[in-house]
Write a protein that holds these residues in place. Structure first.
Motif, PDB file in Angstrom:
ATOM      1  N   LYS A   1     -46.298 -30.203 -25.917  1.00  0.00           N
ATOM      2  CA  LYS A   1     -46.416 -28.881 -26.522  1.00  0.00           C
ATOM      3  C   LYS A   1     -45.351 -27.929 -25.985  1.00  0.00           C
ATOM      4  O   LYS A   1     -44.730 -27.169 -26.746  1.00  0.00           O
ATOM      5  CB  LYS A   1     -47.807 -28.318 -26.250  1.00  0.00           C
ATOM      6  CG  LYS A   1     -48.071 -26.965 -26.889  1.00  0.00           C
ATOM      7  CD  LYS A   1     -49.496 -26.492 -26.606  1.00  0.00           C
ATOM      8  CE  LYS A   1     -49.755 -25.125 -27.224  1.00  0.00           C
ATOM      9  NZ  LYS A   1     -51.146 -24.649 -26.938  1.00  0.00           N
TER      10      LYS A   1
ATOM     11  N   GLN B   1     -41.929 -28.643 -27.411  1.00  0.00           N
ATOM     12  CA  GLN B   1     -41.818 -28.098 -28.768  1.00  0.00           C
ATOM     13  C   GLN B   1     -41.532 -26.600 -28.734  1.00  0.00           C
ATOM     14  O   GLN B   1     -40.711 -26.093 -29.504  1.00  0.00           O
ATOM     15  CB  GLN B   1     -43.109 -28.380 -29.544  1.00  0.00           C
ATOM     16  CG  GLN B   1     -43.337 -29.846 -29.867  1.00  0.00           C
ATOM     17  CD  GLN B   1     -44.686 -30.099 -30.506  1.00  0.00           C
ATOM     18  OE1 GLN B   1     -45.431 -29.166 -30.815  1.00  0.00           O
ATOM     19  NE2 GLN B   1     -45.026 -31.367 -30.705  1.00  0.00           N
ATOM     20  N   GLN B   2     -42.211 -25.883 -27.819  1.00  0.00           N
ATOM     21  CA  GLN B   2     -41.984 -24.445 -27.689  1.00  0.00           C
ATOM     22  C   GLN B   2     -40.548 -24.160 -27.265  1.00  0.00           C
ATOM     23  O   GLN B   2     -39.910 -23.232 -27.776  1.00  0.00           O
ATOM     24  CB  GLN B   2     -42.963 -23.855 -26.675  1.00  0.00           C
ATOM     25  CG  GLN B   2     -44.407 -23.832 -27.159  1.00  0.00           C
ATOM     26  CD  GLN B   2     -45.364 -23.320 -26.116  1.00  0.00           C
ATOM     27  OE1 GLN B   2     -44.962 -22.950 -25.012  1.00  0.00           O
ATOM     28  NE2 GLN B   2     -46.649 -23.295 -26.450  1.00  0.00           N
TER      29      GLN B   2
ATOM     30  N   ALA C   1     -37.987 -26.059 -27.776  1.00  0.00           N
ATOM     31  CA  ALA C   1     -37.079 -26.411 -28.868  1.00  0.00           C
ATOM     32  C   ALA C   1     -36.903 -25.230 -29.820  1.00  0.00           C
ATOM     33  O   ALA C   1     -35.840 -25.040 -30.419  1.00  0.00           O
ATOM     34  CB  ALA C   1     -37.606 -27.624 -29.625  1.00  0.00           C
ATOM     35  N   LEU C   2     -37.953 -24.403 -29.934  1.00  0.00           N
ATOM     36  CA  LEU C   2     -37.896 -23.212 -30.790  1.00  0.00           C
ATOM     37  C   LEU C   2     -37.293 -22.018 -30.065  1.00  0.00           C
ATOM     38  O   LEU C   2     -36.667 -21.163 -30.689  1.00  0.00           O
ATOM     39  CB  LEU C   2     -39.309 -22.856 -31.276  1.00  0.00           C
ATOM     40  CG  LEU C   2     -39.994 -23.892 -32.178  1.00  0.00           C
ATOM     41  CD1 LEU C   2     -41.445 -23.500 -32.437  1.00  0.00           C
ATOM     42  CD2 LEU C   2     -39.238 -24.036 -33.492  1.00  0.00           C
ATOM     43  N   ASN C   3     -37.486 -21.972 -28.739  1.00  0.00           N
ATOM     44  CA  ASN C   3     -36.978 -20.845 -27.953  1.00  0.00           C
ATOM     45  C   ASN C   3     -36.542 -21.344 -26.586  1.00  0.00           C
ATOM     46  O   ASN C   3     -37.345 -21.465 -25.668  1.00  0.00           O
ATOM     47  CB  ASN C   3     -38.049 -19.769 -27.803  1.00  0.00           C
ATOM     48  CG  ASN C   3     -37.566 -18.574 -27.000  1.00  0.00           C
ATOM     49  OD1 ASN C   3     -36.373 -18.467 -26.684  1.00  0.00           O
ATOM     50  ND2 ASN C   3     -38.476 -17.684 -26.651  1.00  0.00           N
ATOM     51  N   GLN C   4     -35.263 -21.653 -26.451  1.00  0.00           N
ATOM     52  CA  GLN C   4     -34.752 -22.234 -25.215  1.00  0.00           C
ATOM     53  C   GLN C   4     -34.665 -21.221 -24.067  1.00  0.00           C
ATOM     54  O   GLN C   4     -34.365 -21.600 -22.930  1.00  0.00           O
ATOM     55  CB  GLN C   4     -33.367 -22.836 -25.457  1.00  0.00           C
ATOM     56  CG  GLN C   4     -32.322 -21.833 -25.921  1.00  0.00           C
ATOM     57  CD  GLN C   4     -30.972 -22.475 -26.108  1.00  0.00           C
ATOM     58  OE1 GLN C   4     -30.529 -23.282 -25.288  1.00  0.00           O
ATOM     59  NE2 GLN C   4     -30.307 -22.134 -27.220  1.00  0.00           N
TER      60      GLN C   4
ATOM     61  N   ASP D   1     -37.285 -19.316 -23.125  1.00  0.00           N
ATOM     62  CA  ASP D   1     -38.668 -19.036 -22.710  1.00  0.00           C
ATOM     63  C   ASP D   1     -38.840 -19.444 -21.243  1.00  0.00           C
ATOM     64  O   ASP D   1     -39.090 -20.608 -20.914  1.00  0.00           O
ATOM     65  CB  ASP D   1     -39.640 -19.813 -23.604  1.00  0.00           C
ATOM     66  CG  ASP D   1     -41.088 -19.436 -23.351  1.00  0.00           C
ATOM     67  OD1 ASP D   1     -41.387 -18.888 -22.278  1.00  0.00           O
ATOM     68  OD2 ASP D   1     -41.923 -19.711 -24.233  1.00  0.00           O
TER      69      ASP D   1
ATOM     70  N   SER E   1     -42.361 -20.904 -20.113  1.00  0.00           N
ATOM     71  CA  SER E   1     -42.579 -22.275 -20.579  1.00  0.00           C
ATOM     72  C   SER E   1     -41.769 -23.270 -19.756  1.00  0.00           C
ATOM     73  O   SER E   1     -42.248 -24.375 -19.454  1.00  0.00           O
ATOM     74  CB  SER E   1     -42.216 -22.407 -22.063  1.00  0.00           C
ATOM     75  OG  SER E   1     -43.131 -21.694 -22.867  1.00  0.00           O
TER      76      SER E   1
END
Length: 224
Positions: A54, A57-58, A60-63, A65, A68
């Motif tokens: 998970k 995936q996060q 991959a959308l917002n490097q 973060d 995360s």
């Protein structure tokens, strides 16, 4: 004797000795998880893998973060994937310099890569920021890291962990193990005896976590 009788009963009921052994092992496992807590959790690795997937995936959308990345690094440390954890933590260092948890995680990752002195410096920085970060666990990390490299330093760090975790069977077990490695048998016995004594005085909610260390202390004590 009761386990043998249970095995024969299961074999008779199921008509298959191998299936009876499997069922008996499952019963022992679930009883341990419910009342003892010595055996590792079967479900924990699967839950951790789902969390890791998970978080990937996060990212991959917002490097960018940061939280995360740090959480992913923590989970990777649990899996002993030190290289990727260290890389992730290096990426967020500029945003985490005031965090004791960050420096402890980075130090743990670096130690896992074999760079013990560098890792020690990071963990000591974490302890400067907050001596009780992770309830003294960084001292335990350092004690284990230096166990085969500098026994006296390992003993010092283990002692500091014991000071913070004064009601910890784990801390006394580690001290006993280190004393045993040094050939100081009387001190090893005393530490292992203290580990068992501490466990007996703990409230019920803490015994579950400390039980495996009390068991280990008991059996190690028998070998001295």
């Amino acid at each position: 004797m009761s386990k043998v009788m249970l095995f024969f009963l299961l074999s008779w009921l199921l008509g298959n000795p191998l299936l009876a052994i499997l069922v008996l092992l499952l019963i022992i496992y679930f009883l341990d998880r419910q009342f003892v807590g010595v055996l590792p959790s079967i479900s924990k690795p699967f839950k951790r893998s789902r969390q890791i997937s998970k978080l990937r995936q996060q990212l991959a959308l917002n490097q960018f973060d940061v939280s995360s990345k740090r959480e992913l690094a923590r989970l990777l440390l649990e899996k002993r994937n030190f290289r990727e954890a260290a890389d992730l933590l290096s990426e967020v260092e500029a945003h985490s310099e005031a965090s004791a948890e960050f420096w402890n995680d980075l130090g743990t990752a670096v130690i896992g890569l074999g760079r013990i002195e560098e890792g020690e410096a990071h963990i000591l920085k974490a302890l400067e920021l907050n001596e009780r970060v992770k309830y003294g666990q960084p001292y335990l990390t350092l004690a284990l890291a230096f166990r085969d490299k500098d026994m006296e330093k390992a003993l010092r760090y283990a002692g500091q962990f014991g000071t913070i975790q004064s009601s910890s069977s784990e801390a006394c077990y580690l001290l006993g193990s280190l004393y045993q490695a040094l050939g100081r048998k009387e001190e090893a016995r005393a530490s292992l005896d203290e580990s068992i004594a501490i466990y007996r005085t703990l409230p019920k909610y803490k015994k579950r976590h400390e039980r495996k260390w009390a068991f280990r202390s008991f059996f190690k004590r028998m070998t001295l």
